[in-house]
Design a protein around this motif. Structure first.
Motif, PDB file in Angstrom:
ATOM      1  N   ALA A   1       0.834  -1.206   0.000  1.00 30.85           N
ATOM      2  CA  ALA A   1       0.000   0.000   0.000  1.00 30.85           C
ATOM      3  C   ALA A   1       0.865   1.252   0.000  1.00 30.85           C
ATOM      4  N   LEU A   2       1.902   1.261   0.821  1.00 29.82           N
ATOM      5  CA  LEU A   2       2.754   2.449   0.948  1.00 29.82           C
ATOM      6  C   LEU A   2       3.603   2.696  -0.286  1.00 29.82           C
ATOM      7  N   THR A   3       3.999   1.642  -0.967  1.00 30.36           N
ATOM      8  CA  THR A   3       4.764   1.836  -2.204  1.00 30.36           C
ATOM      9  C   THR A   3       3.841   2.213  -3.363  1.00 30.36           C
ATOM     10  N   SER A   4       2.554   1.944  -3.211  1.00 31.97           N
ATOM     11  CA  SER A   4       1.560   2.362  -4.199  1.00 31.97           C
ATOM     12  C   SER A   4       1.178   3.825  -3.987  1.00 31.97           C
ATOM     13  N   ASP A   5       0.995   4.205  -2.731  1.00 35.95           N
ATOM     14  CA  ASP A   5       0.613   5.577  -2.378  1.00 35.95           C
ATOM     15  C   ASP A   5       1.118   5.872  -0.973  1.00 35.95           C
ATOM     16  N   GLY A   6       2.172   6.647  -0.891  1.00 33.99           N
ATOM     17  CA  GLY A   6       2.769   6.970   0.405  1.00 33.99           C
ATOM     18  C   GLY A   6       1.806   7.611   1.379  1.00 33.99           C
ATOM     19  N   LEU A   7       0.806   8.311   0.863  1.00 34.23           N
ATOM     20  CA  LEU A   7      -0.165   8.963   1.749  1.00 34.23           C
ATOM     21  C   LEU A   7      -1.018   7.961   2.516  1.00 34.23           C
ATOM     22  N   ALA A   8      -0.939   6.687   2.144  1.00 33.49           N
ATOM     23  CA  ALA A   8      -1.667   5.640   2.874  1.00 33.49           C
ATOM     24  C   ALA A   8      -1.149   5.507   4.306  1.00 33.49           C
ATOM     25  N   ILE A   9       0.017   6.062   4.595  1.00 29.57           N
ATOM     26  CA  ILE A   9       0.581   6.008   5.956  1.00 29.57           C
ATOM     27  C   ILE A   9      -0.400   6.608   6.965  1.00 29.57           C
ATOM     28  N   GLU A  10      -1.241   7.499   6.499  1.00 29.22           N
ATOM     29  CA  GLU A  10      -2.244   8.118   7.364  1.00 29.22           C
ATOM     30  C   GLU A  10      -3.169   7.074   7.988  1.00 29.22           C
ATOM     31  N   HIS A  11      -3.318   5.932   7.323  1.00 30.34           N
ATOM     32  CA  HIS A  11      -4.245   4.897   7.778  1.00 30.34           C
ATOM     33  C   HIS A  11      -3.552   3.759   8.530  1.00 30.34           C
ATOM     34  N   ILE A  12      -2.250   3.927   8.792  1.00 26.31           N
ATOM     35  CA  ILE A  12      -1.478   2.875   9.455  1.00 26.31           C
ATOM     36  C   ILE A  12      -1.206   3.296  10.901  1.00 26.31           C
TER      37      ILE A  12
ATOM     38  N   LEU B   1       5.479  14.139   0.622  1.00 29.75           N
ATOM     39  CA  LEU B   1       4.477  14.863   1.414  1.00 29.75           C
ATOM     40  C   LEU B   1       3.782  13.971   2.441  1.00 29.75           C
ATOM     41  N   ALA B   2       4.015  12.674   2.370  1.00 28.57           N
ATOM     42  CA  ALA B   2       3.453  11.753   3.370  1.00 28.57           C
ATOM     43  C   ALA B   2       4.014  12.045   4.757  1.00 28.57           C
ATOM     44  N   ILE B   3       5.116  12.766   4.821  1.00 31.86           N
ATOM     45  CA  ILE B   3       5.722  13.089   6.106  1.00 31.86           C
ATOM     46  C   ILE B   3       4.760  13.869   7.006  1.00 31.86           C
ATOM     47  N   GLU B   4       3.800  14.532   6.385  1.00 33.33           N
ATOM     48  CA  GLU B   4       2.795  15.279   7.153  1.00 33.33           C
ATOM     49  C   GLU B   4       2.040  14.357   8.116  1.00 33.33           C
ATOM     50  N   HIS B   5       1.960  13.082   7.795  1.00 31.14           N
ATOM     51  CA  HIS B   5       1.199  12.129   8.613  1.00 31.14           C
ATOM     52  C   HIS B   5       2.094  11.284   9.513  1.00 31.14           C
TER      53      HIS B   5
END
Length: 199
Positions: free
Chosen positions: A104-115, A132-136
């Motif tokens: 999931a994270l290699t598909s869309d880094g913003l998925a980190i918000e859901h982990i 920009l996933a660093i925001e989460h």
């Protein structure tokens, strides 16, 4: 009323996928056609074909939240998160694994918000895909910060008190990152201007 033909059923669901609710025991072809027109129409079918489920998931991976757990298996869940990493939010617990999260994270880094409570490796995978996933990410390590700004210099605006190395890496990647740095280190502004005006 005359018997409805397969051709009529297909025509109806191609026009409006939700018409499938009026089709008794729809064939796989009718299910697929309905899912192509409206992925959510498949939720109105009792005996869903695997091909129709795949069609619906490819069209809208978040549909997995509306499917029965028994409809899902590892391959379908993997299809959903590889198509849209943020679909991880809807993965049933019994299908969750570290490998799936990394996919999931290699598909869309913003998925980190859901982990919940991501590992360092997960954080790095997320920001490598999308800085920009660093925001989460709460309290990102120096490695995570560097990886994020090397992927997208503008990620620096989500880093409080970035080190000199992180600042330089950010403006090297994108000179406009200077706008996200509150207190630039010596030489960072000049490096940003060099980055902006170099050809």
């Amino acid at each position: 009323m005359a018997k409805i033909t397969e051709k009529q059923k297909l025509a109806a669901v191609k026009k409006n996928g939700n018409a499938i609710r009026f089709v008794e025991e729809p064939s796989e072809a009718v299910q697929i056609a309905a899912a192509e027109q409206n992925p959510y129409s498949i939720t109105q079918v009792e005996n869903r074909s695997r091909a129709a489920l795949e069609t619906a998931i490819k069209a809208d991976p978040s549909i997995i939240q509306h499917l029965y757990s028994e409809d899902l298996d590892a391959e379908l869940v993997e299809l959903a998160v590889s198509t849209d990493g943020c679909a991880i939010e809807h993965v049933p617990e019994e299908h969750m694994s570290e490998e799936l999260i990394m996919l999931a994270l290699t598909s869309d880094g913003l998925a980190i918000e859901h982990i919940e409570d991501p590992s360092e490796a997960m954080k790095l995978a997320a920001v490598a895909q999308n800085g920009l996933a660093i925001e989460h990410i709460e309290d990102p390590s120096e490695d995570v910060q560097l990886t994020a700004v090397r992927q997208n210099g503008l990620a620096i605006e989500h880093i409080s008190e970035p080190s000199d190395e992180v600042q330089f890496a950010a403006v090297e990647q994108n000179g406009m990152a200077i706008e996200g740095i509150i207190d630039p280190a010596d030489g960072v502004y000049e490096k940003a201007m060099e980055s902006i005006f170099s050809s």
